[in-house]
Design an enzyme around this catalytic site. Structure first.
Site, short mmCIF file in Angstrom:
data_model
loop_
_atom_site.label_atom_id
_atom_site.label_comp_id
_atom_site.label_asym_id
_atom_site.label_seq_id
_atom_site.Cartn_x
_atom_site.Cartn_y
_atom_site.Cartn_z
N TYR A 1 13.79 19.25 -20.92
CA TYR A 1 14.34 19.57 -19.60
C TYR A 1 14.87 21.02 -19.60
O TYR A 1 15.54 21.44 -20.55
CB TYR A 1 15.48 18.58 -19.30
N ASP B 1 17.54 11.98 -25.30
CA ASP B 1 17.75 12.02 -23.86
C ASP B 1 16.77 11.01 -23.26
O ASP B 1 15.56 11.23 -23.25
CB ASP B 1 17.48 13.43 -23.33
N ARG C 1 42.07 11.53 -16.12
CA ARG C 1 41.21 12.27 -17.05
C ARG C 1 41.07 11.51 -18.36
O ARG C 1 40.00 11.41 -18.94
CB ARG C 1 41.74 13.69 -17.30
N LYS D 1 19.69 10.30 -12.16
CA LYS D 1 18.32 9.87 -11.93
C LYS D 1 18.27 8.34 -11.79
O LYS D 1 18.74 7.84 -10.81
CB LYS D 1 17.42 10.38 -13.07
C1 LIG Z 1 18.22 16.05 -14.75
C2 LIG Z 1 18.14 15.97 -16.21
C3 LIG Z 1 19.19 16.41 -17.03
C4 LIG Z 1 20.44 17.07 -16.47
O1 LIG Z 1 21.21 16.15 -15.76
P1 LIG Z 1 22.18 16.59 -14.56
O2 LIG Z 1 22.74 15.28 -14.12
O3 LIG Z 1 21.33 17.27 -13.54
O4 LIG Z 1 23.19 17.50 -15.14
C5 LIG Z 1 19.06 16.25 -18.40
N1 LIG Z 1 17.97 15.70 -18.94
C6 LIG Z 1 16.93 15.29 -18.19
C7 LIG Z 1 15.74 14.70 -18.85
C8 LIG Z 1 16.98 15.42 -16.80
O5 LIG Z 1 15.95 15.02 -16.07
#
Ligand SMILES: *Cc1c(COP(=O)(O)O)cnc(C)c1O
Length: 393
Positions: free
Chosen positions: A98, A170, A46, A195
């Site tokens: 998101y 983000d 951790r 992603k």
């Molecule tokens: C999918 C996504 C998230 C969340 O990510 P997870 O890995 O699903 O928790 C946050 N921001 C954007 C722009 C996303 O496409």
């Protein structure tokens, strides 16, 4: 080093005497110590794990950050950022966000006394008017999702900093291969590594890159204290995915640009959102801060039913909420990824219910164009010969 080189030219196993070329998976929870009073570099996964460390230093180098941290999901990384806020503090966030981030801010943080206001961050003017001494975090996506709007990172950073707030971007939809917000003044960068960084739709992960070393120490402390760090096997899979990020994105965004052009000339499509289209007025801002348009686009048909039938008629596109994988996918953000946003809020977000979002994968773009034009023809009866549409200059 240039971006392509950085993705592969890193030390895969610092200090390992057998010098493996791929990073070993240190699938261990705990590490045997020299003695009861002398602690080694690693004691408990951790707090620190060698596989995760290689991933985190690679991401820090890709983002130009002083440090990067990895988490069990993108939302866990975003949650870590929100731990910097106290009751009474305020977030100013983009109004095109998101759905999961919206849910976290509005339904989890609100209960802890942190308020969030959603405004248009596609220029700094509304932020300049709205920011106050309570604002501790400005939070945006660039490109935004699902409308693919561009936010001027340098301008937002200047206004946020003048008010004593941090700017967090983000950057999931572009990845560090195309966009490095810290170079433009952002303090924090988060990714859903699920992603593009992973790219193969087989890991849920998040990363957080931090510009300032003291802030990084604070977030590292929180990562251990709260315990949402990424596991070693998932860190290994991400390292494996990141090595091909450049070739994936180059192919995917070239295909996406071709598909966006084709759709923009199709008589049944009423609007196409993609920063690479020459008609897009935000293209110049995007080109100043990113090196490519990415491979996500969205389009409108004028009718939610028509959009749904098109999505359901596609053969090569998965119907999936995610994006950034090797397989193309299609989604209806209104009822899928963004359904956690209450309907009245969705309606004010300039985000239409007939919007279809496409994530372009590694298939041959002509097969994707054929699939799209056939699906549109089946639903609307408008048969447009794809070659003919494409050749209209
Ligand atoms: C999918 C996504 C998230 C969340 O990510 P997870 O890995 O699903 O928790 C946050 N921001 C954007 C722009 C996303 O496409």
């Amino acid at each position: 080093m240039r971006p392509f080189t950085k993705l592969v030219a890193f030390d895969p196993a610092p200090g390992d005497p057998v010098r493996p070329v791929a990073t070993p998976i240190y699938q261990t929870a705990t590490f045997d110590q020299e003695s009861a009073s002398e602690f080694s570099r690693y004691d408990y996964s951790r707090s620190g794990n060698p596989t995760r460390d290689v991933l985190e230093s690679l991401v820090a180098s890709l983002e130009g950050a002083s440090r990067a941290l990895s988490y069990a999901s993108g939302l866990a990384a975003i949650t870590a950022v929100t731990r910097l806020l106290r009751p009474g503090d305020e977030i100013i966030a983009s109004d095109d966000l998101y759905g999961g981030s919206y849910r976290l801010f509005s339904r989890v943080l609100a209960d802890r006394g942190v308020t969030t206001r959603y405004i248009d961050l596609t220029s700094a003017s509304q932020l300049r008017a709205e920011v106050s001494s309570k604002t501790k975090l400005v939070y945006t996506e660039s490109l935004t999702n699902p409308m693919l709007r561009v936010c001027p990172v340098r301008d937002l950073a200047e206004v946020a900093h003048a008010a004593g707030a941090l700017l967090c971007v983000d950057s999931t939809s572009l990845s560090p291969y195309l966009h490095r917000p810290i170079e433009h003044g952002a303090d924090l960068v988060v990714h859903s590594a699920t992603k593009y960084l992973c790219g193969h739709s087989d890991v849920t992960a998040g990363v957080l890159a931090i510009a300032d070393a003291a802030l990084a120490d604070k977030l590292k402390f929180l990562q251990n204290a709260e315990g949402a760090a990424l596991g070693p096997f998932d860190a290994f899979l991400l390292l494996r995915g990141i090595k091909t990020l450049g070739v994936r994105i180059e192919h995917q965004q070239r295909s996406a640009a071709r598909i966006a052009r084709t759709l923009s000339r199709h008589p049944s499509i009423t609007a196409v959102h993609f920063p690479g289209l020459s008609t897009d007025d935000q293209r110049l801002i995007h080109e100043r801060q990113a090196s490519g348009p990415g491979a996500v686009l969205s389009f409108e048909t004028g009718s939610p039913e028509v959009s749904r039938w098109i999505v359901e008629s596609l053969k090569l596109f998965n119907i999936a909420v995610s994006f950034g994988g090797v397989n193309s996918s299609a989604s209806l953000p209104w009822c899928m990824s963004h359904s956690s946003i209450p309907e009245p809020v969705r309606a004010t977000k300039r985000f239409p219910p007939d919007l279809v979002r496409l994530s372009i994968g590694l298939e041959d773009p002509q097969d994707l164009i054929d699939d799209l034009t056939h699906a549109i023809a089946r639903v609307t009866g408008v048969h447009a010969e794809p070659k003919a549409i494409e050749s209209i200059a």
